[in-house]
Design a protein around this motif. Structure first.
Motif, PDB file in Angstrom:
ATOM      1  N   PHE A  41       0.870  -1.170   0.000  1.00 19.03           N
ATOM      2  CA  PHE A  41       0.000   0.000   0.000  1.00 19.03           C
ATOM      3  C   PHE A  41       0.903   1.215   0.000  1.00 19.03           C
ATOM      4  O   PHE A  41       1.690   1.423   0.911  1.00 19.03           O
TER       5      PHE A  41
ATOM      6  N   HIS B 146       2.670   4.691   0.306  1.00 23.07           N
ATOM      7  CA  HIS B 146       2.662   5.950   1.046  1.00 23.07           C
ATOM      8  C   HIS B 146       2.310   7.024   0.017  1.00 23.07           C
ATOM      9  O   HIS B 146       2.957   7.122  -1.028  1.00 23.07           O
ATOM     10  N   PRO B 147       1.256   7.835   0.287  1.00 25.69           N
ATOM     11  CA  PRO B 147       0.792   8.728  -0.775  1.00 25.69           C
ATOM     12  C   PRO B 147       1.856   9.739  -1.223  1.00 25.69           C
ATOM     13  O   PRO B 147       1.912  10.072  -2.408  1.00 25.69           O
TER      14      PRO B 147
ATOM     15  N   ILE C 209       0.980  11.229  10.210  1.00 25.60           N
ATOM     16  CA  ILE C 209      -0.144  11.890   9.521  1.00 25.60           C
ATOM     17  C   ILE C 209      -0.689  11.060   8.365  1.00 25.60           C
ATOM     18  O   ILE C 209      -1.797  11.286   7.906  1.00 25.60           O
ATOM     19  N   HIS C 210       0.072  10.109   7.897  1.00 20.67           N
ATOM     20  CA  HIS C 210      -0.406   9.310   6.765  1.00 20.67           C
ATOM     21  C   HIS C 210      -1.082   8.012   7.193  1.00 20.67           C
ATOM     22  O   HIS C 210      -1.780   7.388   6.398  1.00 20.67           O
ATOM     23  N   GLY C 211      -0.863   7.605   8.419  1.00 19.23           N
ATOM     24  CA  GLY C 211      -1.510   6.375   8.856  1.00 19.23           C
ATOM     25  C   GLY C 211      -1.335   6.166  10.348  1.00 19.23           C
ATOM     26  O   GLY C 211      -0.203   6.154  10.847  1.00 19.23           O
ATOM     27  N   SER C 212      -2.439   6.000  11.049  1.00 15.17           N
ATOM     28  CA  SER C 212      -2.372   5.728  12.483  1.00 15.17           C
ATOM     29  C   SER C 212      -1.944   4.271  12.668  1.00 15.17           C
ATOM     30  O   SER C 212      -1.972   3.479  11.726  1.00 15.17           O
TER      31      SER C 212
ATOM     32  N   ASP D 237      -3.471   1.876  14.248  1.00 12.12           N
ATOM     33  CA  ASP D 237      -4.548   0.883  14.023  1.00 12.12           C
ATOM     34  C   ASP D 237      -4.827   0.726  12.526  1.00 12.12           C
ATOM     35  O   ASP D 237      -5.169  -0.354  12.055  1.00 12.12           O
ATOM     36  N   TYR D 238      -4.635   1.824  11.775  1.00 13.98           N
ATOM     37  CA  TYR D 238      -4.798   1.718  10.324  1.00 13.98           C
ATOM     38  C   TYR D 238      -3.710   0.817   9.737  1.00 13.98           C
ATOM     39  O   TYR D 238      -3.988  -0.043   8.900  1.00 13.98           O
TER      40      TYR D 238
ATOM     41  N   ASN E 251      -4.453  -2.758  10.392  1.00 12.58           N
ATOM     42  CA  ASN E 251      -5.427  -3.241   9.405  1.00 12.58           C
ATOM     43  C   ASN E 251      -4.753  -3.534   8.068  1.00 12.58           C
ATOM     44  O   ASN E 251      -5.023  -4.548   7.423  1.00 12.58           O
ATOM     45  N   LEU E 252      -3.846  -2.618   7.673  1.00 16.08           N
ATOM     46  CA  LEU E 252      -3.180  -2.812   6.379  1.00 16.08           C
ATOM     47  C   LEU E 252      -2.323  -4.075   6.370  1.00 16.08           C
ATOM     48  O   LEU E 252      -2.217  -4.739   5.330  1.00 16.08           O
TER      49      LEU E 252
ATOM     50  N   VAL F 208      -4.796  -6.777   5.560  1.00 16.74           N
ATOM     51  CA  VAL F 208      -5.363  -6.671   4.209  1.00 16.74           C
ATOM     52  C   VAL F 208      -4.288  -6.921   3.151  1.00 16.74           C
ATOM     53  O   VAL F 208      -4.519  -7.631   2.167  1.00 16.74           O
ATOM     54  N   MET F 209      -3.099  -6.372   3.370  1.00 15.14           N
ATOM     55  CA  MET F 209      -2.036  -6.590   2.391  1.00 15.14           C
ATOM     56  C   MET F 209      -1.595  -8.054   2.381  1.00 15.14           C
ATOM     57  O   MET F 209      -1.274  -8.608   1.337  1.00 15.14           O
TER      58      MET F 209
ATOM     59  N   ARG G  98      -4.012  -9.907   0.313  1.00 13.31           N
ATOM     60  CA  ARG G  98      -3.822  -9.662  -1.126  1.00 13.31           C
ATOM     61  C   ARG G  98      -2.541 -10.343  -1.632  1.00 13.31           C
ATOM     62  O   ARG G  98      -2.483 -10.778  -2.780  1.00 13.31           O
TER      63      ARG G  98
ATOM     64  N   ALA H 125     -11.672  -1.809   2.549  1.00 18.56           N
ATOM     65  CA  ALA H 125     -10.626  -2.475   3.332  1.00 18.56           C
ATOM     66  C   ALA H 125      -9.433  -1.562   3.606  1.00 18.56           C
ATOM     67  O   ALA H 125      -8.746  -1.702   4.616  1.00 18.56           O
ATOM     68  N   THR H 126      -9.177  -0.630   2.696  1.00 15.34           N
ATOM     69  CA  THR H 126      -8.003   0.240   2.862  1.00 15.34           C
ATOM     70  C   THR H 126      -8.369   1.713   2.912  1.00 15.34           C
ATOM     71  O   THR H 126      -7.519   2.544   3.235  1.00 15.34           O
TER      72      THR H 126
ATOM     73  N   LEU I 246      -5.157  14.744  -1.160  1.00 13.14           N
ATOM     74  CA  LEU I 246      -3.724  14.520  -0.955  1.00 13.14           C
ATOM     75  C   LEU I 246      -2.996  15.553  -0.115  1.00 13.14           C
ATOM     76  O   LEU I 246      -2.184  15.217   0.737  1.00 13.14           O
TER      77      LEU I 246
ATOM     78  N   THR J 270       2.003  15.578   0.076  1.00 10.56           N
ATOM     79  CA  THR J 270       1.631  14.800  -1.105  1.00 10.56           C
ATOM     80  C   THR J 270       1.208  15.714  -2.254  1.00 10.56           C
ATOM     81  O   THR J 270       0.081  16.193  -2.292  1.00 10.56           O
TER      82      THR J 270
ATOM     83  N   ARG K 209       0.155  13.667  -8.396  1.00  7.80           N
ATOM     84  CA  ARG K 209       0.892  13.169  -9.554  1.00  7.80           C
ATOM     85  C   ARG K 209      -0.108  12.654 -10.582  1.00  7.80           C
ATOM     86  O   ARG K 209      -1.269  12.439 -10.268  1.00  7.80           O
TER      87      ARG K 209
ATOM     88  N   THR L  47      -7.423  11.312   3.121  1.00  2.97           N
ATOM     89  CA  THR L  47      -6.416  10.268   2.900  1.00  2.97           C
ATOM     90  C   THR L  47      -7.049   8.902   3.134  1.00  2.97           C
ATOM     91  O   THR L  47      -8.079   8.792   3.810  1.00  2.97           O
TER      92      THR L  47
ATOM     93  N   ASP M 146      -6.234   6.712   5.180  1.00  2.00           N
ATOM     94  CA  ASP M 146      -6.335   6.539   6.637  1.00  2.00           C
ATOM     95  C   ASP M 146      -7.613   7.186   7.172  1.00  2.00           C
ATOM     96  O   ASP M 146      -8.364   6.581   7.940  1.00  2.00           O
TER      97      ASP M 146
ATOM     98  N   TRP N  13     -10.763   5.356   5.815  1.00  2.00           N
ATOM     99  CA  TRP N  13     -10.931   4.064   6.494  1.00  2.00           C
ATOM    100  C   TRP N  13     -11.516   4.266   7.893  1.00  2.00           C
ATOM    101  O   TRP N  13     -12.424   3.542   8.307  1.00  2.00           O
ATOM    102  N   HIS N  14     -10.997   5.274   8.595  1.00  2.00           N
ATOM    103  CA  HIS N  14     -11.544   5.548   9.928  1.00  2.00           C
ATOM    104  C   HIS N  14     -13.000   6.028   9.843  1.00  2.00           C
ATOM    105  O   HIS N  14     -13.806   5.723  10.728  1.00  2.00           O
TER     106      HIS N  14
END
Lengths: 266, 779
Positions: free
Chosen positions: A176, A178-179, A243-246, A248-249, A252-253, A256-257, A260, B649-650, B690, B710, B713, B769, B771, B774-775
């Motif tokens: 997944f 990172h944005p 800031i991009h993922g807590s 608990d997120y 979960n990943l 899920v990953m 997959r 899921a994501t 983003l 971000t 792109r 995002t 994240d 999902w929350h």
């Protein structure tokens, strides 16, 4: 950038000798971490020793039971290697997901695992496939190699020469992105060895860098299927939170990953 | 229209130099004896500067000078100004703290300069900057709006108690309150409009060059408006009088508003150049851009909508806190007031609107205009409210909008703006058709059967562009007029130079402005040169922002063209021994209507310059200028619809379709318009999904590089389907409205409306995002 002396040795021995002579020398592989920090004046090596032009460090060798990637082989070369694609498709696929085309044409496997960024892709494959890291001094098993955030078992001046991956019965990788950075926000590599063992490694998730995921390994060993992970609970303890993922997120990943990756592995 | 006239998708002339690396940017300029500047910047968000020791730095190799904030104050260089005066509801003027170009006593955001090192090379300047020893006494910081307005919050400026700059209102409060009291339904939302970093591709740069013998300064700088820079530098900063200061803005690699403002670095480059007697160059790096380019947006808003039993909107009430950062940047005060609250009527007939805007200081980078400037924030409030209302009332969001559309023009809103023309229903129809709105329910059901969450979101935006009628903005507090000037020079052999105050930094003026000449005179655009970006060449100009270049700048060119054509017709008539009234211009020829007599433009031009045979009393030459002041804003409007799927899921969002139906009035070059819309949509979608500037509680910018911030792109974006519906703008002779900001204004609400539709939860902040999504789904 501070002043530094750039060297381009033609052999591993020459590189190691140059390192020993420098007061604060650094090896340069793809340069995707070292060069930016030098440009930001956060690193000031006395000598930069470029390993990228050492012919003995470039190439992919595939035997009946293993894929050996020499340390200065670029991600692009691994991703496009026909024999590697055939032997461990998940590994070539992982290499094809690293960064962007410019990164893949400069970045190397040796540089990636020596740096051991907690969100880099390769450490997940090295750990899950139970690879062996060869250096100019010894061989180190994957389980002994990674020592936490940006830390490895490498001694000062030790040079990775190759990484040997046993060919598994099945393997898959799911990442997944990172944005912003396009590292792994979380990436999971799953592998089933020919002997039937299951190894699963997650990158981008733990505060201590790449890690095995025993709960998923146990579930997959009992039943190699994505559905087998439905009931698995991954704890958020010790996982990164930003800031991009807590955390608990990210927990979960991981699940899920992993699902997959199993689906991709077949 | 001809192959190169108005309406033709002519390939951009300027792209040859840009795509072959031959553009000439400030950093490409190298002057004899040039030195290089490196700023010493505060690592703290709030601190007292107790002392600065430059002695070690002065001894470093190549160092020419080390200059401090106290020296710039001692030399009486003026503090930075804010060019728009806002009055609070209690009648007091806005409360502005002092902003010296380098801080002599107190730093108020990370990255604020306290000193500058001038050296022979950039690297030597960097080395020496590290040797400057600054003794700071750290102070507690207020890093966001909530922290700044809390009782007992750290105080930034003594002039602004409680960190409040102004508390401003617009509209009729009592009438609006009454509308809410009698409403059948009320819809309310808390909205965060996330803070953005502009990130133009070219970082800011400046070269100051002082000529002692002539007591004359030249500034090469990355500006969207070089004449405004000269005006401000002369009138307020005491750098040099206007006739002794030339400002050149050569090729500029994007601005998005952030290069409107006159920054400390430009002032210092000029001032330091005189101090050291040599040219001084500063080129910012990306880290400096993150820390010091004016940021955008950053609002906290509570918004409420009142509706009657028939779902007609009866009132809108908005309270917004706007973060202006640590200092008031050049137009910062106007962005959350006159560029925001005046657009809160959206496309709707809303009889009662009341808005209160409280702007506050925080220990963060100053905030000012960024693509759309206030209008994206307004459009987001209105369009999120409309969508939320439709869900709450269980009516179709398109129908609720249609029921409330303004349909007769001109329309006076309760918040100053008088919309001149539009057809909002036509845009909505076009967008709904393009996305097959009617078929959405079926597609959603099918996606659901495949385990996917599909959503659709509408956004019907309106903006005020063509900024701006000078008298009107003057009455609202603006310190400048917002007309534009132009000059048309026909050379003796018939080639043409157009001098314009509009600056092109990506917009394609060097092509579109030529197309007007091609349209009028029938000459190929290769015979026309657009000259801009140099105060020594162009008489004056107010620059490029607010989607004003076509509506205001091109109209000024048209006015000058008309004067040139009138004189040229007189000359042609004289040469052809015909009546001036019989002369028509076709394909570069001046013809006597109904005859085979004609004379080509070059011969007319030559006659004007040889002056051997001109009508009695006529001056030689063929060159005319014009100033054009618009009579109203222009009102581009349109409808955007976004269809997407969310992976539950994501939390990842994937676009299915994004359609736009814009009404920009007449299009000069549809291809360039399309590019502008694409770029705007990318920024609007970037804000929605983003981008987000994040400070930690101590005032450190967490998102200070592209590793964490971000930037959109190509693979983050869908392939856009663009449509146009057209009502010609009656306010200017070309009928144009402007297209530069629309995408950034309208896109965000469409995306958030679609995601919240998909997940069935309306609580979602930008950037949405994975994240956060999902929350929102899973709690």
């Amino acid at each position: 950038m501070y002043e530094t002396t750039y060297h381009r040795p033609s052999s591993v021995e020459e590189a190691a000798a140059l390192f020993a002579k420098g007061s604060e020398a650094k090896y340069l592989a793809g340069g995707h971490t070292l060069i930016p920090v030098m440009k930001q004046r956060l690193a000031a090596p006395s000598d930069v020793i470029d390993l990228g032009k050492i012919k003995d460090l470039i190439g992919v060798d595939v035997s009946s039971d293993a894929v050996t990637i020499k340390a200065a082989t670029t991600h692009s070369d691994v991703a496009q290697s026909g024999p590697a694609q055939k032997a461990i498709p998940a590994l070539a696929y992982l290499a094809s997901l690293i960064g962007d085309p410019a990164v893949r044409h400069r970045g190397t496997i040796g540089g990636s695992i020596a740096n051991n960024d907690p969100a880099a892709d390769y450490p997940a494959a090295v750990l899950a496939l139970g690879a062996t890291v060869k250096t100019n001094k010894r061989t180190i098993s994957a389980d002994d190699f990674f020592k936490g955030l940006f830390a490895t078992a490498l001694a000062d001046g030790e040079i990775i020469t190759a990484v040997t991956f046993p060919i598994p019965a099945k393997a898959g990788y799911a990442k997944f992105l990172h944005p912003a950075s396009r590292f792994a926000l979380t990436g999971v590599f799953v592998a089933k060895t020919k002997a039937g063992d299951v190894r699963v490694a997650a990158t981008g998730a733990s505060q201590n860098g790449v890690m095995r995921v025993p709960a998923i390994e146990a579930a997959l060993k009992a039943n190699w299927s994505a559905a087998a992970l439905d009931g698995v609970n991954i704890s958020a303890d010790g996982l990164m939170s930003d800031i991009h993922g807590s955390s608990d997120y990210r927990a979960n990943l991981i699940k899920v990953m992993a699902q997959r990756a199993v689906t991709a592995a077949g | 229209m001809g192959v190169e006239g108005i309406g033709a998708s002519v390939v951009r002339k300027e792209d040859r130099r840009f795509t072959t690396g031959k553009g000439r940017y400030v950093d490409d300029i190298k002057l004899m004896g040039m030195t290089h500047a490196q700023f010493v910047r505060s690592p703290h968000a709030h601190a007292k500067v107790k002392s600065i020791d430059t002695s070690a730095a002065m001894k470093m190799p190549g160092v020419v000078a080390v200059l401090t904030g106290q020296q710039i104050v001692d030399d009486k260089v003026g503090n930075l100004i804010c060019g728009w005066a806002i009055t609070s509801k209690d009648g007091t003027p806005m409360k502005m703290g002092a902003w010296p170009a380098m801080a002599p006593e107190t730093v108020r955001f990370v990255g604020q300069a306290v000193a500058v090192v001038i050296a022979e090379t950039k690297n030597q300047a960097k080395d020496a900057a590290e040797a400057v020893v600054v003794d700071y006494e750290e102070l507690p910081a207020a890093a966001d709006i909530r922290a700044a307005i809390k009782p007992g919050a750290p105080q930034l400026h003594p002039e602004a108690p409680g960190n409040v700059i102004y508390d401003w209102t617009i509209g009729d409060e009592a009438a609006t309150d009454a509308a809410f009291k009698s409403a059948a339904n009320v819809v309310s939302l808390d909205i965060t409009n996330n803070r953005l970093v502009p990130n133009a591709m070219e970082p800011r740069a400046a070269i100051g060059d002082y000529n002692e013998a002539e007591e004359h300064f030249t500034l090469y700088t990355t500006s969207q408006n070089p004449h405004v820079a000269r005006l401000v530098l002369s009138a307020f900063y005491n750098i040099a009088p206007e006739h002794k200061l030339r400002v050149v803005a050569p090729d500029v690699g994007g601005g998005f508003g952030s290069k409107i403002f006159i920054y400390p670095e430009e002032m210092v480059a000029l001032w330091a150049s005189k101090k050291v007697g040599r040219p001084v160059k500063w080129t910012g790096d990306r880290s400096e851009a993150f820390l010091t380019d004016a940021h955008g947006r950053d609002h906290l808003t509570k918004a409420e909508l009142a509706l009657d039993a028939g779902n007609k909107i009866t009132g809108l009430r908005v309270k917004t806190y706007a973060n202006l950062g640590a200092y008031m940047s050049l137009f910062s005060s106007s962005v959350p007031t006159y560029l925001y609250a005046t657009l809160l009527s959206g496309q709707y007939n809303i009889p009662n609107i009341f808005a209160e805007v409280i702007s506050v200081y925080t220990n963060t980078t100053p905030v000012d205009a960024y693509r759309g400037a206030g209008r994206p924030e307004a459009s987001f409030v209105v369009e999120r409210l409309l969508e939320t209302a439709a869900r709450q009332l269980k009516v179709d969001p398109a129908e609720l909008r249609r029921k409330n559309f303004i349909t007769t023009f001109p329309h006076q809103t309760p918040v100053i703006m008088a919309y001149d023309v539009g057809d909002f229903g036509a845009s909505l129809d076009a967008a709904m058709k393009a996305i097959d709105y009617a078929g959405f329910a079926g597609r959603k059901a099918k996606a659901k059967s495949e385990g996917k969450l599909r959503g659709i979101g509408l956004s019907c935006y309106i903006e005020a562009c063509g900024i701006a009628p000078s008298k009107a903005v003057g009455s609202l507090g603006a310190g400048v007029g917002l007309w534009e000037s132009a000059e048309v020079r026909v050379n003796p052999v018939g080639t043409i130079e157009i001098l314009t105050g509009s600056h092109s930094h990506g917009q394609g003026h060097e092509t579109t402005f030529c197309q007007l000449v091609a349209e009028r005179l029938g000459v190929p655009i290769s015979q026309v040169q657009i000259v801009h970006g140099d105060t020594d060449k162009v008489q004056f100009g107010m620059g490029t922002y607010g989607s004003r270049s076509a509506a205001v700048g091109l109209t000024a060119i048209l006015k000058a063209m008309e004067k040139v054509e009138s004189k040229a017709k007189k000359i042609a008539a004289h040469q052809l021994e015909a009546s001036e009234n019989d002369i028509v211009i076709e394909g570069g020829m001046f013809k006597v209507a109904g005859t085979d007599k004609s004379i080509a433009l070059p011969m007319v031009a030559l006659a004007a310059y040889t002056a051997h045979n001109l009508p009695d009393g006529m001056e030689p030459g063929l060159k005319e200028g014009a100033f054009y002041d618009p009579t109203n804003f222009t009102f581009p409007a349109g409808a955007y619809i976004c269809e997407l799927e969310v992976d539950s899921a994501t939390g990842k969002t994937s676009f299915v379709n994004f359609v736009a139906a814009d009404d920009f009035g007449r299009l000069i070059n549809p291809m360039i318009v399309e590019g502008q819309v694409h770029g705007g949509l990318a920024q609007g979608i970037g804000q929605a999904l983003l981008e987000g500037a994040v400070y930690d509680s101590s005032g450190q910018l967490v998102t200070a590089s592209f590793m964490d911030y971000t930037m959109p792109r190509a693979d983050d974006l869908p392939s856009f389907k663009l449509n146009h519906t057209t009502t010609l703008c009656p306010g200017n002779p070309l009928g144009v409205k402007g297209c530069g900001e629309a995408g950034a204004i309208g896109a965000s609400a469409a995306v958030i409306n679609a995601i919240t539709d998909a997940i069935g939860n309306n609580k979602l902040e930008m950037p949405a995002t994975p994240d956060r999504v999902w929350h929102a789904i899973h709690g």
